[in-house]
Design an enzyme around this catalytic site. Structure first.
Site, short mmCIF file in Angstrom:
data_model
loop_
_atom_site.label_atom_id
_atom_site.label_comp_id
_atom_site.label_asym_id
_atom_site.label_seq_id
_atom_site.Cartn_x
_atom_site.Cartn_y
_atom_site.Cartn_z
N ARG A 93 -5.16 7.29 -2.11
CA ARG A 93 -5.58 8.08 -1.29
C ARG A 93 -4.66 9.42 -0.87
NH1 ARG A 93 -10.19 6.54 1.29
NH2 ARG A 93 -10.76 4.36 1.22
N ASP A 152 0.80 -1.13 0.16
CA ASP A 152 -0.01 -0.22 -0.11
C ASP A 152 1.09 1.19 0.06
OD1 ASP A 152 -2.32 -1.68 -0.03
OD2 ASP A 152 -3.27 -0.75 1.63
N ASN A 162 -3.07 -4.82 -1.00
CA ASN A 162 -4.15 -4.72 -1.79
C ASN A 162 -4.41 -3.69 -2.67
OD1 ASN A 162 -4.67 -3.57 1.00
ND2 ASN A 162 -6.71 -3.20 0.02
N HIS A 163 -3.73 -2.52 -2.39
CA HIS A 163 -3.96 -1.22 -3.18
C HIS A 163 -2.83 -1.08 -4.52
CE1 HIS A 163 -6.79 1.56 -1.79
NE2 HIS A 163 -6.83 0.69 -0.59
#
Length: 549
Positions: free
Chosen positions: A326, A322, A354-355
């Site tokens: 964002r 990650d 997961n990103h």
């Protein structure tokens, strides 16, 4: 007497709701969830309590739990618009646009004159239309060509990029199929809107070079004489280059695309040769620093290096996934981490989160940021490179480091993880999915994921995995923690999160962990957020998601 008791219970429940609302306003979402739960314990038939708790779950990215709560609110009161609204928002955040569309259609039916509901329904319709269009024109995996094979950064000037002929000739039939499918979803009255969106999407694809007659897109890699930024001399990425690049990034200057291509392509070659589970050897007397999620917070990444030193062979780091999304400086973060890896492969280790996936990058900002700061080719190139990232690491055979967590079944060995074919987008189930998405839970056993993907696992699952694989500790990331870390499962599992004041609103500390050989006792260091330029988190995210942020 009975009415008086019921009145007292209702009053107490409302008091808990009021306290929960105040906690929510203060961004104390975990506390808000606990207080809403106490209100629900007193009154299980109040749809508002469930919808409010769903909203708090959304703020914590616990979309699976949010969907459960919103669905319960709808079950209690099928005409309660906020139930559908919350569930639709959670579905959107998970990229489940078709499910979200159904919920917002229901909101519109209940509140036909609500301008906010109308606006969000339109955005959701556009997202579904775009998804259908892209699905229809997608090229079969067997016919795709790696974008990395089309770029040679050694060549100065224009480099052609080819596009599949199948993609071009299939557009007209794809558009027809898309119209037919979307009209079924949104009704015949939306036909004009469908046609308009298809024209806009087509224009977007055209502008990105998909339909340019010959199928070639020119990538100009020539370094202009007036360029004053960091330069790579030859094929070697040096410490001086990385320092200059970071300083330029700090001052909001860009790296030339030629050098960005060089870094990303060199990373691809390096990562492709690694196993899915990487063993790290730390000699006695030496150390390794493990960092959790950074999420595009470049200025906090610089602060980590100021507190703990730059990555080097003598000061190695493991960043546990990650890196992007964002935060609105994700390009700067990923190029910095990749550049250090190119400079010295043993100075930094990188794991997939997961990103690091197309579906997340499309929603949470990285894809839009890459298009804005680099170009469309880099969107495809980063997606390829993310598929090459290892899934987990083991430090000196004792500490297992993974982004998410453990598995839905017992008996998974380290050799099973090494043998995972990771060169793909993350699936929605199986070992790879669970490594990236799962979370620990306080109860023993296994439970459904609060995120809606992966699972929750208890202390017994953790201890069995460690015992069966002769390990001492699990370090994972994936969850924001107030202090930047949390020790769970009888000290056998540590969560570390390295993005302080996450999304400029959570107020949390960041943390990193230093392990010194041979005992590898975790030394946890916490730190606060530092100022950054006035670019808001999610500045490059999909428009519909920003509407809910």
């Amino acid at each position: 007497m009975l009415n008086m008791e019921l009145g007292n219970i209702t009053t107490r429940a409302e008091e808990f709701k009021f306290q929960a609302n105040e906690a929510f306003k203060a961004h104390k979402y975990t506390q808000a969830i606990d207080l809403y739960s106490q209100a629900i314990d007193l009154n299980v038939e109040n749809a508002v309590y469930y919808a409010n708790r769903a909203f708090a779950h959304i703020r914590l990215e616990e979309y699976g739990s949010a969907i459960q709560d919103a669905s319960k609110a709808i079950e209690i009161d099928p005409k309660y618009s906020k139930g559908y609204y919350r569930r639709g928002a959670a579905h959107l955040a998970m990229g489940k646009f078709k499910e979200a569309l159904k919920d917002f259609q229901q909101v519109k039916r209940i509140c036909p004159n609500d301008p906010d509901a109308t606006k969000k329904l339109k955005e959701c319709e556009k997202a579904v239309m775009k998804l259908k269009f892209e699905e229809a024109i997608s090229v079969p995996e067997s016919e795709r060509r790696s974008v990395a094979d089309s770029v040679d950064y050694h060549k100065i000037g224009s480099v052609p990029r080819t596009t599949s002929f199948l993609t071009q000739v299939g557009v007209v039939s794809a558009a027809v199929a898309t119209v037919a499918t979307v009209v079924k979803l949104v009704g015949p009255g939306a036909a004009a809107k469908v046609a308009m969106v298809l024209m806009l999407v087509g224009a977007c694809w055209w502008s990105r070079g998909l339909f340019n007659g010959s199928g070639n897109q020119e990538l100009n890699l020539e370094v202009e004489p007036q360029y004053s930024g960091a330069r790579i001399e030859g094929d070697i990425v040096t410490l001086d280059f990385v320092k200059k690049m970071m300083d330029d990034f700090r001052n909001q200057k860009s790296l030339h695309k030629r050098y960005a291509f060089q870094i990303v392509l060199q990373m691809r070659e390096m990562l492709r040769g690694l196993p899915s589970l990487v063993d790290i050897h730390v000699p006695d007397g030496n150390h390794l620093t493990v960092c959790g999620d950074v999420h595009g917070q470049f200025y906090d990444l610089l602060n980590i290096f100021e507190l703990n030193g730059l990555p080097s062979q003598d000061n190695p780091y493991l960043f546990n996934g990650d890196f992007v999304d964002r935060g609105s400086f994700s390009v700067e973060v990923i190029l910095t981490l990749f550049a250090f890896k190119c400079m010295c492969p043993s100075a930094i280790y990188l794991a997939r989160g997961n990103h690091e996936s197309k579906s997340m990058n499309n929603i949470y900002g990285f894809e839009g940021e890459v298009r804005s700061k680099l170009n469309e080719t880099f969107v495809e190139l980063f997606a390829e490179v993310f598929c090459c990232l290892p899934l987990a690491h083991v430090i000196n055979g004792k500490v297992f480091v993974v982004h998410g967590g453990l598995f839905s079944v017992d008996g998974v060995s380290l050799s099973d993880i090494r043998s995972i074919d990771r060169f793909c987008e993350p699936p929605e189930e199986g070992l790879m999915c669970e490594l990236l998405w799962s979370d620990p839970q306080p109860l023993p056993g296994r439970g459904p994921s609060k995120r809606g993907v992966g699972l929750s696992f208890g202390v017994d699952v953790t201890k069995r995995f460690l015992q069966e694989n002769h390990l001492d500790l699990i370090v994972r990331s994936h969850e924001v923690k107030d202090e930047g870390y949390e020790i769970e499962h009888d000290g056998k599992l540590i969560t570390v999160f390295s993005a302080p004041n996450y999304c400029d609103q959570m107020g949390n500390n960041g943390a990193f962990i230093r392990f010194e050989a041979p005992d590898l006792k975790p030394d946890i260091v916490t730190f606060s957020a530092v100022p950054h330029p006035d670019v808001k988190p999610m500045a490059y995210a999909n428009n519909f998601l920003r509407m809910f942020s």
